[in-house]
Design a protein around this motif. Structure first.
Motif, PDB file in Angstrom:
ATOM      1  N   ASP A   1       0.854  -1.184   0.000  1.00 27.80           N
ATOM      2  CA  ASP A   1       0.000   0.000   0.000  1.00 27.80           C
ATOM      3  C   ASP A   1       0.888   1.231   0.000  1.00 27.80           C
ATOM      4  OD1 ASP A   1      -2.293   1.448  -0.101  1.00 27.80           O
ATOM      5  OD2 ASP A   1      -2.944   1.048   1.955  1.00 27.80           O
ATOM      6  N   THR A   2       0.272   2.374  -0.328  1.00 29.47           N
ATOM      7  CA  THR A   2       0.991   3.644  -0.306  1.00 29.47           C
ATOM      8  C   THR A   2       0.230   4.631   0.572  1.00 29.47           C
ATOM      9  OG1 THR A   2      -0.179   4.442  -2.280  1.00 29.47           O
ATOM     10  CG2 THR A   2       1.935   3.320  -2.618  1.00 29.47           C
ATOM     11  N   SER A   3       0.943   5.628   1.056  1.00 30.69           N
ATOM     12  CA  SER A   3       0.321   6.655   1.884  1.00 30.69           C
ATOM     13  C   SER A   3       1.067   7.967   1.690  1.00 30.69           C
ATOM     14  CB  SER A   3       0.349   6.244   3.356  1.00 30.69           C
ATOM     15  OG  SER A   3      -0.252   7.242   4.170  1.00 30.69           O
ATOM     16  N   PRO A   4       0.342   9.084   1.579  1.00 25.89           N
ATOM     17  CA  PRO A   4       1.019  10.383   1.449  1.00 25.89           C
ATOM     18  C   PRO A   4       1.523  10.877   2.798  1.00 25.89           C
ATOM     19  CG  PRO A   4      -1.360  10.699   1.433  1.00 25.89           C
ATOM     20  CD  PRO A   4      -1.126   9.209   1.489  1.00 25.89           C
ATOM     21  N   TYR A   5       2.690  11.506   2.777  1.00 25.52           N
ATOM     22  CA  TYR A   5       3.258  12.091   3.989  1.00 25.52           C
ATOM     23  C   TYR A   5       3.777  13.490   3.659  1.00 25.52           C
ATOM     24  CZ  TYR A   5       3.402   7.285   5.807  1.00 25.52           C
ATOM     25  OH  TYR A   5       3.073   6.019   6.212  1.00 25.52           O
ATOM     26  N   SER A   6       3.747  14.351   4.654  1.00 24.07           N
ATOM     27  CA  SER A   6       4.375  15.667   4.546  1.00 24.07           C
ATOM     28  C   SER A   6       5.597  15.638   5.449  1.00 24.07           C
ATOM     29  CB  SER A   6       3.403  16.767   4.966  1.00 24.07           C
ATOM     30  OG  SER A   6       3.985  18.046   4.788  1.00 24.07           O
ATOM     31  N   VAL A   7       6.788  15.661   4.840  1.00 26.13           N
ATOM     32  CA  VAL A   7       8.032  15.426   5.568  1.00 26.13           C
ATOM     33  C   VAL A   7       8.918  16.675   5.504  1.00 26.13           C
ATOM     34  CG1 VAL A   7      10.037  13.910   5.794  1.00 26.13           C
ATOM     35  CG2 VAL A   7       7.887  13.000   4.908  1.00 26.13           C
TER      36      VAL A   7
ATOM     37  N   LYS B   1       9.037  21.667   4.055  1.00 30.56           N
ATOM     38  CA  LYS B   1       7.994  20.656   4.026  1.00 30.56           C
ATOM     39  C   LYS B   1       7.834  20.133   2.597  1.00 30.56           C
ATOM     40  CE  LYS B   1       5.946  20.060   8.111  1.00 30.56           C
ATOM     41  NZ  LYS B   1       5.631  18.742   8.704  1.00 30.56           N
ATOM     42  N   VAL B   2       7.963  18.821   2.440  1.00 25.98           N
ATOM     43  CA  VAL B   2       7.876  18.199   1.121  1.00 25.98           C
ATOM     44  C   VAL B   2       6.838  17.080   1.174  1.00 25.98           C
ATOM     45  CG1 VAL B   2       9.139  16.935  -0.669  1.00 25.98           C
ATOM     46  CG2 VAL B   2      10.299  18.728   0.650  1.00 25.98           C
ATOM     47  N   LYS B   3       5.970  17.022   0.175  1.00 29.14           N
ATOM     48  CA  LYS B   3       4.992  15.949   0.093  1.00 29.14           C
ATOM     49  C   LYS B   3       5.614  14.754  -0.633  1.00 29.14           C
ATOM     50  CE  LYS B   3       0.765  18.708   0.273  1.00 29.14           C
ATOM     51  NZ  LYS B   3      -0.506  19.066  -0.408  1.00 29.14           N
TER      52      LYS B   3
END
Length: 254
Positions: A49-55, A61-63
């Motif tokens: 599975d995949t999931s978006p993160y804001s890192v 801050k990068v998505k």
């Protein structure tokens, strides 16, 4: 917390003891939810599975898209981050993770993502022809869970939540490459820890699971074909650069 205590303060404490202390202090104690139970069988399935993160990368801050691959029985995992995630990235994930692990279970559980599913859902899902061919090359079959049965891949869902609560806190990243390098080391460390429920160590459990898995041998690297026209000076344009095509190549090249 466990890593910081050991590496920075030389305080050695059992992982289960630490989590018990954290629970007593009431830190991060989510309400338990009922879930659909599926027996863990050696060599039976893995999940993706995949999931978006804001890192925060280099103070910005990068998505990113986090890709998690999870063996249901042994609990070993692979984690990698991409700026975006396409079918080609999924092929790269499978190649890198499965050739590194050298073994693959019989079935890969996915949600009804259009990267794998051509049409239909759940048991009626029809998968893309190239993705079926890819699965055959590795020796597994795709399976999409039924609509509203996302707990069918609860292992990888919990794995993605585990990333948020255990991997990101206390870490900083200078680049996407640094983020992925730390993610790879974290996966190795997690594989050496006892699982919270079973108290078994994933790395050791994976060794016992190997006889039930199919070996990954002779698979080819994923690649994309790009067609380009040769201009009158003998050059092609690709990714913002010009490349010279040797004599004998005319018209269009791959």
């Amino acid at each position: 917390i466990h890593e910081i205590l050991e590496k920075e303060h030389q305080i050695h404490i059992g992982y289960s003891t630490l989590t018990a202390l954290v629970r007593e202090l009431g830190i991060g104690n989510p309400e338990s939810e009922r879930s659909y139970q599926v027996a863990d069988k050696p060599g039976d399935e893995f999940q993706h599975d995949t999931s978006p993160y804001s890192v925060l990368i280099n103070e910005h801050k990068v998505k990113v898209q986090g890709s998690s691959l999870y063996f249901r029985f042994s609990k070993v995992r692979d984690l990698k981050f991409y700026p975006s995630f396409t079918k080609f990235h999924l092929k790269c994930v499978l190649y890198e993770a499965l050739t590194r692990l050298e073994y693959v279970p019989k079935t890969c559980i996915v949600d009804n993502t259009n990267l794998v599913v051509h049409h239909g859902t759940g048991s009626n899902a029809v998968f893309h022809q190239d993705m079926n061919a890819l699965a055959t090359q590795y020796g597994f079959k795709w399976k999409a869970h039924e609509i509203r049965h996302s707990d069918r891949k609860a292992g990888v869902e919990k794995s993605l939540h585990f990333v948020e609560t255990n991997f990101f806190p206390g870490r900083s990243f200078s680049s996407l490459e640094d983020l992925n390098a730390q993610a790879r080391e974290w996966c190795k460390d997690v594989a050496k820890r006892p699982h919270s429920k079973t108290k078994l160590i994933p790395q050791e459990l994976f060794e016992t699971e190997k006889p039930y898995l199919a070996p990954v041998e002779g698979v080819s690297r994923p690649y994309q074909i790009h067609k380009r026209d040769i201009d009158q000076y003998g050059y092609i344009s690709f990714a913002g650069n010009n490349f010279w095509a040797p004599k004998g190549h005319e018209g269009q090249v791959d």
